[in-house]
Design an enzyme around this catalytic site. Structure first.
Site, PDB file in Angstrom:
ATOM      1  N   ILE A  52       0.992  -1.250  -0.131  1.00  0.00           N
ATOM      2  CA  ILE A  52       0.185  -0.053   0.017  1.00  0.00           C
ATOM      3  C   ILE A  52       0.949   1.227   0.128  1.00  0.00           C
TER       4      ILE A  52
ATOM      5  N   THR B 225       7.926  -4.362  15.768  1.00  0.00           N
ATOM      6  CA  THR B 225       7.545  -3.386  14.712  1.00  0.00           C
ATOM      7  C   THR B 225       6.360  -2.544  14.859  1.00  0.00           C
TER       8      THR B 225
ATOM      9  N   THR C 124      -6.162  -1.387  10.676  1.00  0.00           N
ATOM     10  CA  THR C 124      -6.799  -2.580   9.884  1.00  0.00           C
ATOM     11  C   THR C 124      -8.147  -2.851  10.376  1.00  0.00           C
ATOM     12  N   ASP C 125      -9.139  -3.327   9.540  1.00  0.00           N
ATOM     13  CA  ASP C 125     -10.283  -3.943  10.050  1.00  0.00           C
ATOM     14  C   ASP C 125     -10.530  -5.012  10.752  1.00  0.00           C
ATOM     15  N   GLU C 126      -8.967  -5.742  11.045  1.00  0.00           N
ATOM     16  CA  GLU C 126      -9.007  -6.968  11.663  1.00  0.00           C
ATOM     17  C   GLU C 126      -8.892  -6.553  13.044  1.00  0.00           C
TER      18      GLU C 126
ATOM     19  N   TYR D  86      -1.048 -10.934  14.760  1.00  0.00           N
ATOM     20  CA  TYR D  86      -1.024  -9.785  14.028  1.00  0.00           C
ATOM     21  C   TYR D  86      -2.012  -8.627  14.407  1.00  0.00           C
TER      22      TYR D  86
ATOM     23  N   LYS E  92      -1.812  -4.855  16.092  1.00  0.00           N
ATOM     24  CA  LYS E  92      -2.409  -3.518  15.502  1.00  0.00           C
ATOM     25  C   LYS E  92      -3.422  -3.031  16.336  1.00  0.00           C
TER      26      LYS E  92
ATOM     27  N   ASN F 229      -9.416  -5.052   3.470  1.00  0.00           N
ATOM     28  CA  ASN F 229      -8.537  -6.015   2.801  1.00  0.00           C
ATOM     29  C   ASN F 229      -8.284  -5.082   1.434  1.00  0.00           C
TER      30      ASN F 229
ATOM     31  N   LYS G 235       0.141 -13.110  -0.073  1.00  0.00           N
ATOM     32  CA  LYS G 235      -1.324 -12.915   0.232  1.00  0.00           C
ATOM     33  C   LYS G 235      -2.105 -13.521  -0.797  1.00  0.00           C
TER      34      LYS G 235
ATOM     35  N   PRO H 278      -4.221 -23.612  -2.170  1.00  0.00           N
ATOM     36  CA  PRO H 278      -4.818 -24.156  -0.895  1.00  0.00           C
ATOM     37  C   PRO H 278      -5.656 -23.159  -0.188  1.00  0.00           C
TER      38      PRO H 278
ATOM     39  N   ASN I 134     -13.679 -16.407  -0.122  1.00  0.00           N
ATOM     40  CA  ASN I 134     -12.298 -16.532  -0.560  1.00  0.00           C
ATOM     41  C   ASN I 134     -12.767 -17.673  -1.653  1.00  0.00           C
TER      42      ASN I 134
ATOM     43  N   HIS J 257      -8.925 -18.305  12.648  1.00  0.00           N
ATOM     44  CA  HIS J 257      -9.394 -17.477  11.368  1.00  0.00           C
ATOM     45  C   HIS J 257     -10.858 -16.782  11.424  1.00  0.00           C
TER      46      HIS J 257
HETATM   47  P1  NAD Z   1       3.583  -4.810   3.183  1.00  0.00           P
HETATM   48  O1  NAD Z   1       3.955  -6.158   3.955  1.00  0.00           O
HETATM   49  O2  NAD Z   1       3.401  -5.063   1.670  1.00  0.00           O
HETATM   50  O3  NAD Z   1       4.600  -3.740   3.435  1.00  0.00           O
HETATM   51  C1  NAD Z   1       5.163  -3.446   4.756  1.00  0.00           C
HETATM   52  C2  NAD Z   1       6.226  -2.396   4.504  1.00  0.00           C
HETATM   53  O4  NAD Z   1       6.749  -1.974   5.752  1.00  0.00           O
HETATM   54  C3  NAD Z   1       7.649  -3.203   3.865  1.00  0.00           C
HETATM   55  O5  NAD Z   1       7.975  -2.218   2.754  1.00  0.00           O
HETATM   56  C4  NAD Z   1       8.678  -3.307   4.882  1.00  0.00           C
HETATM   57  O6  NAD Z   1       9.905  -3.515   4.604  1.00  0.00           O
HETATM   58  C5  NAD Z   1       8.313  -2.267   6.021  1.00  0.00           C
HETATM   59  N1  NAD Z   1       8.582  -2.269   7.219  1.00  0.00           N
HETATM   60  C6  NAD Z   1       8.268  -3.492   8.015  1.00  0.00           C
HETATM   61  N2  NAD Z   1       8.890  -3.145   9.176  1.00  0.00           N
HETATM   62  C7  NAD Z   1       9.472  -2.089   9.391  1.00  0.00           C
HETATM   63  C8  NAD Z   1      10.212  -1.461  10.421  1.00  0.00           C
HETATM   64  N3  NAD Z   1      10.512  -1.875  11.368  1.00  0.00           N
HETATM   65  N4  NAD Z   1      10.638  -0.006   9.871  1.00  0.00           N
HETATM   66  C9  NAD Z   1      10.539   0.361   8.550  1.00  0.00           C
HETATM   67  N5  NAD Z   1       9.896  -0.297   7.909  1.00  0.00           N
HETATM   68  C10 NAD Z   1       9.288  -1.380   8.050  1.00  0.00           C
HETATM   69  O7  NAD Z   1       2.274  -4.345   4.002  1.00  0.00           O
HETATM   70  P2  NAD Z   1       0.898  -3.593   3.338  1.00  0.00           P
HETATM   71  O8  NAD Z   1      -0.160  -4.801   3.125  1.00  0.00           O
HETATM   72  O9  NAD Z   1       1.552  -2.609   2.445  1.00  0.00           O
HETATM   73  O10 NAD Z   1       0.283  -2.985   4.634  1.00  0.00           O
HETATM   74  C11 NAD Z   1       0.703  -1.479   5.076  1.00  0.00           C
HETATM   75  C12 NAD Z   1      -0.094  -1.263   6.327  1.00  0.00           C
HETATM   76  O11 NAD Z   1      -1.471  -1.164   5.962  1.00  0.00           O
HETATM   77  C13 NAD Z   1       0.200  -2.028   7.512  1.00  0.00           C
HETATM   78  O12 NAD Z   1       0.473  -1.132   8.422  1.00  0.00           O
HETATM   79  C14 NAD Z   1      -0.822  -3.003   7.518  1.00  0.00           C
HETATM   80  O13 NAD Z   1      -1.217  -3.562   8.794  1.00  0.00           O
HETATM   81  C15 NAD Z   1      -2.129  -2.162   7.204  1.00  0.00           C
HETATM   82  N6  NAD Z   1      -3.099  -2.516   6.380  1.00  0.00           N
HETATM   83  C16 NAD Z   1      -2.908  -3.644   5.278  1.00  0.00           C
HETATM   84  C17 NAD Z   1      -4.070  -4.087   4.550  1.00  0.00           C
HETATM   85  C18 NAD Z   1      -4.056  -5.147   3.391  1.00  0.00           C
HETATM   86  O14 NAD Z   1      -5.054  -5.334   2.834  1.00  0.00           O
HETATM   87  N7  NAD Z   1      -2.653  -5.180   2.844  1.00  0.00           N
HETATM   88  C19 NAD Z   1      -5.292  -3.797   4.875  1.00  0.00           C
HETATM   89  C20 NAD Z   1      -5.589  -2.879   6.059  1.00  0.00           C
HETATM   90  C21 NAD Z   1      -4.438  -2.291   6.703  1.00  0.00           C
HETATM   91  O1  TDX Z   2      -3.202 -19.417   0.855  1.00  0.00           O
HETATM   92  C1  TDX Z   2      -4.173 -18.901   1.239  1.00  0.00           C
HETATM   93  N1  TDX Z   2      -5.516 -19.307   1.415  1.00  0.00           N
HETATM   94  C2  TDX Z   2      -6.497 -18.844   1.884  1.00  0.00           C
HETATM   95  O2  TDX Z   2      -7.342 -19.562   1.960  1.00  0.00           O
HETATM   96  C3  TDX Z   2      -4.125 -17.494   1.914  1.00  0.00           C
HETATM   97  C4  TDX Z   2      -2.789 -16.714   1.619  1.00  0.00           C
HETATM   98  C5  TDX Z   2      -5.152 -17.062   2.430  1.00  0.00           C
HETATM   99  N2  TDX Z   2      -6.383 -17.553   2.492  1.00  0.00           N
HETATM  100  C6  TDX Z   2      -7.395 -16.874   3.074  1.00  0.00           C
HETATM  101  C7  TDX Z   2      -7.262 -16.152   4.405  1.00  0.00           C
HETATM  102  C8  TDX Z   2      -8.290 -15.169   4.332  1.00  0.00           C
HETATM  103  O3  TDX Z   2      -9.435 -15.558   4.630  1.00  0.00           O
HETATM  104  O4  TDX Z   2      -7.961 -15.779   2.238  1.00  0.00           O
HETATM  105  C9  TDX Z   2      -8.340 -14.799   3.190  1.00  0.00           C
HETATM  106  C10 TDX Z   2      -7.189 -13.491   2.942  1.00  0.00           C
HETATM  107  O5  TDX Z   2      -6.074 -13.829   3.435  1.00  0.00           O
HETATM  108  P1  TDX Z   2      -4.631 -12.907   3.050  1.00  0.00           P
HETATM  109  O6  TDX Z   2      -4.391 -12.704   1.631  1.00  0.00           O
HETATM  110  O7  TDX Z   2      -3.613 -13.515   3.901  1.00  0.00           O
HETATM  111  O8  TDX Z   2      -5.267 -11.668   3.887  1.00  0.00           O
HETATM  112  P2  TDX Z   2      -6.125 -11.253   5.455  1.00  0.00           P
HETATM  113  O9  TDX Z   2      -5.470 -12.365   6.298  1.00  0.00           O
HETATM  114  O10 TDX Z   2      -7.535 -11.401   5.027  1.00  0.00           O
HETATM  115  O11 TDX Z   2      -5.462  -9.929   5.788  1.00  0.00           O
HETATM  116  C11 TDX Z   2      -5.017  -8.986   5.085  1.00  0.00           C
HETATM  117  O12 TDX Z   2      -6.069  -7.917   4.943  1.00  0.00           O
HETATM  118  C12 TDX Z   2      -6.046  -7.239   6.007  1.00  0.00           C
HETATM  119  C13 TDX Z   2      -3.588  -8.438   5.053  1.00  0.00           C
HETATM  120  O13 TDX Z   2      -2.845  -9.229   5.007  1.00  0.00           O
HETATM  121  C14 TDX Z   2      -3.472  -7.536   6.592  1.00  0.00           C
HETATM  122  O14 TDX Z   2      -2.423  -6.987   6.666  1.00  0.00           O
HETATM  123  C15 TDX Z   2      -4.771  -6.616   6.565  1.00  0.00           C
HETATM  124  O15 TDX Z   2      -4.784  -6.164   7.912  1.00  0.00           O
END
Ligand code: NAD
Ligand code: TDX
Length: 329
Positions: A14, A100, A125-127, A149, A153, A178, A188, A204, A248, A275
């Site tokens: 993001i 972190t 996050t919504d989680e 996780y 958060k 998400n 992911k 899987p 899913n 889960h």
């Molecule tokens: P990501 O794992 O793709 O990226 C995380 C980034 O943070 C990486 O570039 C990593 O190198 C950096 N990082 C990790 N530890 C660090 C540290 N100690 N100091 C500096 N940099 C560090 O994550 P993302 O999916 O882009 O998520 C970004 C943020 O959004 C997170 O806070 C996550 O909790 C939140 N979020 C993600 C989702 C989603 O669907 N991906 C949804 C809701 C909230």
């Molecule tokens: O191999 C898989 N099989 C499967 O069934 C994986 C990787 C996931 N899943 C399921 C688990 C979840 O129900 O799919 C759904 C999505 O899983 P992820 O992609 O791991 O995302 P999720 O756990 O929902 O969390 C994501 O959204 C909220 C981000 O990783 C988080 O950082 C964010 O806070």
């Protein structure tokens, strides 16, 4: 004078999309990225944006005071994306998550107390709400995180609020659903399954596959975050969702269809521990600020799957690393 903005975690999924968006904004003069470049951080995600004279990259750790102070000097707005973000990894070893996602946020808030930026936007996050079996959670719903996780958060959200109440650090918390879109690490579900499907491997599905997530296009999320920096009220929490609720198994079926692959590769495997069945945020509060998601799910989902298909070299390289984690489970 435009704003100087610090974006932590800007080399992640993001964060890199957000950097790409704000680099085009005329009211932003300077973008500093602080990123530790963990396995999930990737400079390739930023590409030629790093050549933009507005953009400065610092490799460093938000949990390290000297790195945080150095990055935050002369900054107007802080956006804290940096985190360990993968639920499955937190179930295997939660130590980096606590370091972190909790202590890193505390360090950033302490430095913000000292350097007094105008805004400190923390990405949550919504989680944190835990499973939402029916209806939706608004910003006042109590937190019931299920995974290490989401617990890390939720802890960070509490600490952010405490620093606002006790020390007037101008915190705003965003709780996003998400995200999907380009540059997501293939641990992911969406990029992982594109890579596995392209290699004719099994996909899987955890448990019965009827788990529901709200899918928000990453650019819509980034627009919402920029709006919060400009118009959000400090001390407030804002949910960001799309109410695009999909199981899913449904997402997986669409993905296979788009890639022209058969359903035979779908394999039901052992469920994820703890889960969460369903998430669904009520996002009226940010809607009242004038934001709404613009993405049409089917269109953006197809575009996203196609993006990964076209970036097959990037995807393959990252997938090999990501699958090493799953292989050791
Ligand atoms: P990501 O794992 O793709 O990226 C995380 C980034 O943070 C990486 O570039 C990593 O190198 C950096 N990082 C990790 N530890 C660090 C540290 N100690 N100091 C500096 N940099 C560090 O994550 P993302 O999916 O882009 O998520 C970004 C943020 O959004 C997170 O806070 C996550 O909790 C939140 N979020 C993600 C989702 C989603 O669907 N991906 C949804 C809701 C909230
Ligand atoms: O191999 C898989 N099989 C499967 O069934 C994986 C990787 C996931 N899943 C399921 C688990 C979840 O129900 O799919 C759904 C999505 O899983 P992820 O992609 O791991 O995302 P999720 O756990 O929902 O969390 C994501 O959204 C909220 C981000 O990783 C988080 O950082 C964010 O806070």
């Amino acid at each position: 004078m435009g704003k100087n903005i610090l974006i932590t975690g800007g080399a992640g999924f993001i964060g890199s999309n957000f950097v790409r968006m704000v680099a085009n904004e005329s009211d932003i003069d300077k973008i500093t990225i602080l990123d530790k470049l963990t396995y999930a951080g990737n400079l390739d995600n930023l590409g030629n944006i790093l050549e933009n004279p507005k953009v400065h990259f610092i490799k460093g750790d938000i949990a390290n005071e000297a790195d945080a102070r150095n990055a935050m000097s002369d900054v107007d707005w802080v956006v804290n994306f940096a985190a360990e973000s993968h639920v499955d990894r937190s179930l295997d070893d939660s130590s980096d998550f606590m370091r972190t996602n909790i202590d890193g946020v505390r360090v950033m808030l302490e430095i913000a107390r000292e350097l007094e930026p105008e805004r400190f936007l923390h990405i949550s996050t919504d989680e944190v709400y835990g499973p939402v079996l029916s209806g939706s959670t608004d910003e006042n719903t109590p937190l019931h995180p299920s995974s290490p996780y989401s617990a890390s958060k939720a802890a960070a959200d509490m600490i952010c609020n405490a620093y606002f109440v006790s020390f007037d650090v101008p915190v705003i918390i965003a709780r996003s659903a998400n995200n999907y879109g380009p540059y997501q690490y293939p641990e992911k579900i969406i990029p992982r399954f594109v890579s596995l499907a392209m290699n004719d491997k099994n996909l899987p599905i955890y448990g019965d596959g009827k788990y529901i997530r709200d899918w928000l296009y990453v650019e819509d999320n980034c627009r919402a975050l920029l709006l919060l920096l400009r118009e959000g009220k400090v001390g407030e929490i804002y949910n960001i969702g799309a109410t695009e609720l999909h199981r899913n198994i449904e997402i997986t079926g669409k993905l296979l269809q788009l890639l022209g692959k058969s359903d035979n590769s779908i394999t039901y495997v052992k469920d994820r521990l703890g889960h969460d069945r369903r998430y669904c945020v009520d996002w009226k509060k940010i809607k009242n600020l004038g934001w709404q998601p613009s993405a049409k799910f089917d269109e953006k989902f197809a575009r996203t799957v196609n993006w990964y298909k076209e970036k097959i070299v990037w995807l393959e390289q990252k997938s090999q690393e990501a699958e090493k984690f799953y292989g050791k489970e």
